[in-house]
Design an enzyme around this catalytic site. Structure first.
Site, PDB file in Angstrom:
ATOM      1  N   ASP A 207      22.547  27.547 117.806  1.00  8.31           N
ATOM      2  CA  ASP A 207      21.378  27.858 117.344  1.00  8.31           C
ATOM      3  C   ASP A 207      20.470  28.952 118.065  1.00  8.31           C
ATOM      4  OD1 ASP A 207      22.241  25.703 115.654  1.00  8.31           O
ATOM      5  OD2 ASP A 207      20.442  24.572 115.524  1.00  8.31           O
TER       6      ASP A 207
ATOM      7  N   LYS B 157      18.478  25.357 107.437  1.00  5.86           N
ATOM      8  CA  LYS B 157      18.115  24.064 108.412  1.00  5.86           C
ATOM      9  C   LYS B 157      16.881  23.938 108.691  1.00  5.86           C
ATOM     10  CE  LYS B 157      19.024  22.394 112.960  1.00  5.86           C
ATOM     11  NZ  LYS B 157      19.884  22.368 114.129  1.00  5.86           N
TER      12      LYS B 157
ATOM     13  N   LYS C  92      17.385  28.855 110.075  1.00  6.31           N
ATOM     14  CA  LYS C  92      16.861  27.625 110.516  1.00  6.31           C
ATOM     15  C   LYS C  92      15.134  27.843 110.819  1.00  6.31           C
ATOM     16  CE  LYS C  92      16.786  24.569 114.544  1.00  6.31           C
ATOM     17  NZ  LYS C  92      17.592  24.327 115.942  1.00  6.31           N
TER      18      LYS C  92
END
Length: 231
Positions: free
Chosen positions: A97, A188, A159
């Site tokens: 991430d 996300k 995300k």
């Protein structure tokens, strides 16, 4: 890119069980790993110092090891992020991430934003790559631009947030991100998601992964609701 868990309402299978606070102990990280296995979470998301430990503890289970990089500011530079990605992969990370270059995005230097993402995509050796936008610092046009670039470079997810800035996920932003990327990549939602109701709202808006530290409470509440016959 909706998955079966989203379709069936199984929140556990969507959750990256997250422990990113700097004071987290090895015992606390171990507990998160055990909770993730017991509850069927998608991954355990940690800082780089814990990745090898998490990968070893989760070995032989379906739970993935997720690592953050360039975290939480996104301002370490593309070369540093690429080196960090390579190191995290070597430590056993299944998913990465990364925080994008927020300053470059805000000033409209999209070439720099693209290069920042692309070098990490190349360095990640085929691992799942999620690009953290930090949407609380962006306007709608910037969110759309970042999502489009992430899709172009081959990211697997976009995300919303780190959870360390001025705000977290919202259904409206998740819906905008999903509308922008279509069904080709994941979305996300993370940051401030502490209840089953909040998690379901994100899924309804288009998220197919949830980042949360209150994961056990979320799935416990979801099970209680299901047992009672309610939503």
């Amino acid at each position: 890119m909706q998955n079966d868990a989203a379709a069936t309402g199984d929140l556990a299978g969507l959750i990256d069980h997250t422990v990113l606070k700097p004071e987290a102990s090895r015992a606390e990280v171990a507990r998160h790993c055990d909770e993730a296995v017991a509850n069927g979470f998608a991954s355990v998301c940690v800082n780089g110092a814990h990745v090898a430990f998490v990968a070893a503890r989760l070995k032989g289970t379906p739970v993935k090891t997720c690592a953050v990089l360039g975290f939480p500011l996104g301002a370490s530079g593309a070369g540093a992020k690429a080196a960090e990605a390579q190191w995290l992969v070597a430590q056993g990370a299944d998913e990465l991430d990364m925080v994008l270059d927020i300053g470059a995005l805000r000033e409209g230097d999209l070439d720099r934003v693209r290069a920042d993402m692309a070098v990490v995509r190349e360095a990640s050796a085929g691992r799942v790559l999620k690009v953290i936008l930090e949407t609380c610092l962006l306007d709608e046009a910037q969110i759309v631009a970042a999502c489009r670039i992430a899709a172009e470079v081959g990211a697997d997810f976009v995300k919303t947030s780190t959870g360390f800035s001025t705000g977290g996920a919202s259904p409206d932003v998740v819906a905008l991100m999903r509308q922008t990327v279509g069904l080709g990549i994941g979305v996300k939602a993370s940051g401030g998601i502490r209840t089953a109701e909040a998690a379901r709202a994100m899924v309804a808006a288009g998220a197919n992964r949830i980042g949360a530290s209150a994961s056990v409470a979320i799935v416990g509440a979801a099970k209680d609701t299901a047992a009672a016959g309610g939503y």
